[in-house]
Scaffold this motif. Structure first.
Motif, PDB file in Angstrom:
ATOM      1  N   GLN A 211      11.226 -21.570 -72.721  1.00 22.20           N
ATOM      2  CA  GLN A 211      10.028 -21.033 -73.384  1.00 22.20           C
ATOM      3  C   GLN A 211      10.035 -19.506 -73.453  1.00 22.20           C
ATOM      4  OE1 GLN A 211       7.776 -23.040 -74.990  1.00 22.20           O
ATOM      5  NE2 GLN A 211       9.340 -24.558 -74.439  1.00 22.20           N
ATOM      6  N   LYS A 212      11.202 -18.916 -73.282  1.00 21.69           N
ATOM      7  CA  LYS A 212      11.325 -17.469 -73.394  1.00 21.69           C
ATOM      8  C   LYS A 212      11.800 -17.105 -74.802  1.00 21.69           C
ATOM      9  CE  LYS A 212      12.338 -16.517 -68.514  1.00 21.69           C
ATOM     10  NZ  LYS A 212      13.314 -15.928 -67.557  1.00 21.69           N
ATOM     11  N   ILE A 213      11.394 -15.938 -75.245  1.00 23.26           N
ATOM     12  CA  ILE A 213      11.813 -15.465 -76.566  1.00 23.26           C
ATOM     13  C   ILE A 213      13.188 -14.809 -76.456  1.00 23.26           C
ATOM     14  CG2 ILE A 213      11.303 -13.853 -78.446  1.00 23.26           C
ATOM     15  CD1 ILE A 213       8.345 -14.242 -77.849  1.00 23.26           C
ATOM     16  N   GLU A 214      14.103 -15.236 -77.291  1.00 25.60           N
ATOM     17  CA  GLU A 214      15.460 -14.699 -77.281  1.00 25.60           C
ATOM     18  C   GLU A 214      15.786 -14.095 -78.637  1.00 25.60           C
ATOM     19  OE1 GLU A 214      17.874 -18.053 -76.344  1.00 25.60           O
ATOM     20  OE2 GLU A 214      17.317 -18.080 -74.214  1.00 25.60           O
ATOM     21  N   VAL A 215      16.623 -13.057 -78.614  1.00 25.76           N
ATOM     22  CA  VAL A 215      17.094 -12.442 -79.851  1.00 25.76           C
ATOM     23  C   VAL A 215      18.458 -13.046 -80.205  1.00 25.76           C
ATOM     24  CG1 VAL A 215      17.843 -10.308 -80.978  1.00 25.76           C
ATOM     25  CG2 VAL A 215      15.873 -10.283 -79.434  1.00 25.76           C
ATOM     26  N   LYS A 216      18.537 -13.618 -81.412  1.00 23.24           N
ATOM     27  CA  LYS A 216      19.776 -14.246 -81.853  1.00 23.24           C
ATOM     28  C   LYS A 216      20.279 -13.588 -83.138  1.00 23.24           C
ATOM     29  CE  LYS A 216      18.949 -18.718 -79.692  1.00 23.24           C
ATOM     30  NZ  LYS A 216      19.014 -20.205 -79.856  1.00 23.24           N
ATOM     31  N   THR A 217      21.554 -13.835 -83.438  1.00 21.28           N
ATOM     32  CA  THR A 217      22.160 -13.219 -84.620  1.00 21.28           C
ATOM     33  C   THR A 217      22.772 -14.288 -85.520  1.00 21.28           C
ATOM     34  OG1 THR A 217      22.682 -11.202 -83.390  1.00 21.28           O
ATOM     35  CG2 THR A 217      23.868 -11.566 -85.461  1.00 21.28           C
ATOM     36  N   LEU A 218      22.426 -14.229 -86.787  1.00 20.34           N
ATOM     37  CA  LEU A 218      23.037 -15.082 -87.801  1.00 20.34           C
ATOM     38  C   LEU A 218      23.993 -14.213 -88.622  1.00 20.34           C
ATOM     39  CD1 LEU A 218      23.167 -17.721 -89.532  1.00 20.34           C
ATOM     40  CD2 LEU A 218      21.307 -16.755 -90.887  1.00 20.34           C
ATOM     41  N   SER A 219      25.238 -14.645 -88.728  1.00 21.47           N
ATOM     42  CA  SER A 219      26.237 -13.865 -89.470  1.00 21.47           C
ATOM     43  C   SER A 219      26.858 -14.707 -90.576  1.00 21.47           C
ATOM     44  CB  SER A 219      27.346 -13.387 -88.525  1.00 21.47           C
ATOM     45  OG  SER A 219      26.813 -12.572 -87.501  1.00 21.47           O
ATOM     46  N   PHE A 220      27.094 -14.102 -91.715  1.00 22.48           N
ATOM     47  CA  PHE A 220      27.861 -14.761 -92.766  1.00 22.48           C
ATOM     48  C   PHE A 220      28.555 -13.708 -93.617  1.00 22.48           C
ATOM     49  CE2 PHE A 220      23.496 -14.418 -94.304  1.00 22.48           C
ATOM     50  CZ  PHE A 220      23.624 -13.957 -95.605  1.00 22.48           C
TER      51      PHE A 220
ATOM     52  N   LYS B  73      24.529  -9.490 -91.208  1.00 20.33           N
ATOM     53  CA  LYS B  73      24.049  -9.904 -89.890  1.00 20.33           C
ATOM     54  C   LYS B  73      22.528  -9.840 -89.857  1.00 20.33           C
ATOM     55  CE  LYS B  73      28.179  -8.298 -87.439  1.00 20.33           C
ATOM     56  NZ  LYS B  73      28.704  -7.373 -86.401  1.00 20.33           N
ATOM     57  N   VAL B  74      21.941 -10.941 -89.435  1.00 18.13           N
ATOM     58  CA  VAL B  74      20.479 -11.028 -89.356  1.00 18.13           C
ATOM     59  C   VAL B  74      20.084 -11.280 -87.904  1.00 18.13           C
ATOM     60  CG1 VAL B  74      18.426 -12.275 -90.108  1.00 18.13           C
ATOM     61  CG2 VAL B  74      20.336 -11.936 -91.699  1.00 18.13           C
ATOM     62  N   LYS B  75      19.347 -10.345 -87.308  1.00 24.16           N
ATOM     63  CA  LYS B  75      18.856 -10.530 -85.940  1.00 24.16           C
ATOM     64  C   LYS B  75      17.391 -10.981 -86.003  1.00 24.16           C
ATOM     65  CE  LYS B  75      21.914  -7.309 -83.545  1.00 24.16           C
ATOM     66  NZ  LYS B  75      22.014  -6.148 -82.629  1.00 24.16           N
TER      67      LYS B  75
END
Length: 255
Positions: free
Chosen positions: A140-149, A129-131
């Motif tokens: 235009q707001k900064i969001e925290v997202k998650t990439l999973s594999f 998991k990569v946040k």
């Protein structure tokens, strides 16, 4: 005159009856033909196949895992070009039967992450998991997202059915598909049977993971797996014979 009325009425009713019988027969025949065509189409597209347990996760050998230095070494499609502002990275894997986690701060693997990858158990999955931070183009707001594999640790040389993939498919057609009636085939759900080819090439740990909804077909699948001939076992990088997990999938979707 009444007699003429009676005869005319009789002829009229007989004509209607014959027409109705013809219509019923015609539409019944047409329905049966369409039903047969649909069943044949279903049978032609029905699949019964055996997959290594890593499907659909990304497979990787222990040797390659032990050499990994970055996320790109773990997955070729890793988006280095647009993931730049990291929050954290997490690798979760099984080591000696226990699930463990190791953390990092970017695409470069830390010592703890590399050590975990070196010690991961064979035939188990690795969750990554990569946040990261990304600017929302609309707000235009900064969001925290998650990439999973996911990665599954596979042997360096996978187990093989005697005669190869073609012989295995012939075995499944003859012993599974050819023994399922059209009536049963139409109503079956997707069924799954898990099993292991041990380091001697023998079948063990056979279990029903997902029922077809038909107990007789379920039992047939279990028996077909248990009665398979001996395989050539999988090997690791050192040339030692090792166990490998597989799954039989019967169904008309995704198998």
């Amino acid at each position: 005159m009444k007699r003429y009325y009676f005869i005319g009425g009789f002829i009229f009713m007989t004509t209607i009856s014959l027409g109705q019988n013809f219509s019923d027969t015609f539409f019944r025949t047409d329905y049966l033909e369409n039903s047969k065509k649909q069943t044949k189409l279903l049978r032609d597209n029905y699949r019964c196949q055996i997959y290594p347990l890593h499907t659909p996760a990304h497979p990787m050998s222990k040797m390659l895992l032990s050499q990994a230095q970055t996320m790109l070494d773990l997955i070729k499609e890793y988006p280095n070009s647009w993931i730049t502002d990291y929050v954290s990275t997490e690798i979760e894997a099984i080591n000696k039967g226990k699930r463990q986690k190791a953390y990092g701060v970017n695409a470069q693997l830390t010592d703890s992450q590399r050590n975990l990858l070196k010690m991961v158990d064979l035939n188990t999955s690795i969750s990554i998991k990569v946040k990261y931070k990304q600017t929302n183009s609309a707000t235009q707001k900064i969001e925290v997202k998650t990439l999973s594999f996911y990665i599954v640790v596979q042997p360096d040389e996978e187990a093989n059915y005697p005669g190869g993939a073609v012989a295995l498919q012939e075995y499944l057609i003859e012993n599974v598909l050819d023994n399922i009636s059209d009536t049963d085939l139409v109503h079956l759900k997707v069924g799954r049977v898990g099993f292991t080819v041990n380091n001697h090439g023998k079948i063990e740990l056979v279990q029903l993971k997902e029922s077809t909804g038909n107990s007789k077909v379920d039992q047939m699948l279990l028996n077909v797996i248990k009665n398979m001939p001996q395989w050539q076992a999988a090997r690791n990088a050192a040339g030692l014979w090792v166990n490998q997990g597989f799954e039989l999938v019967l169904g008309n979707t995704g198998c």
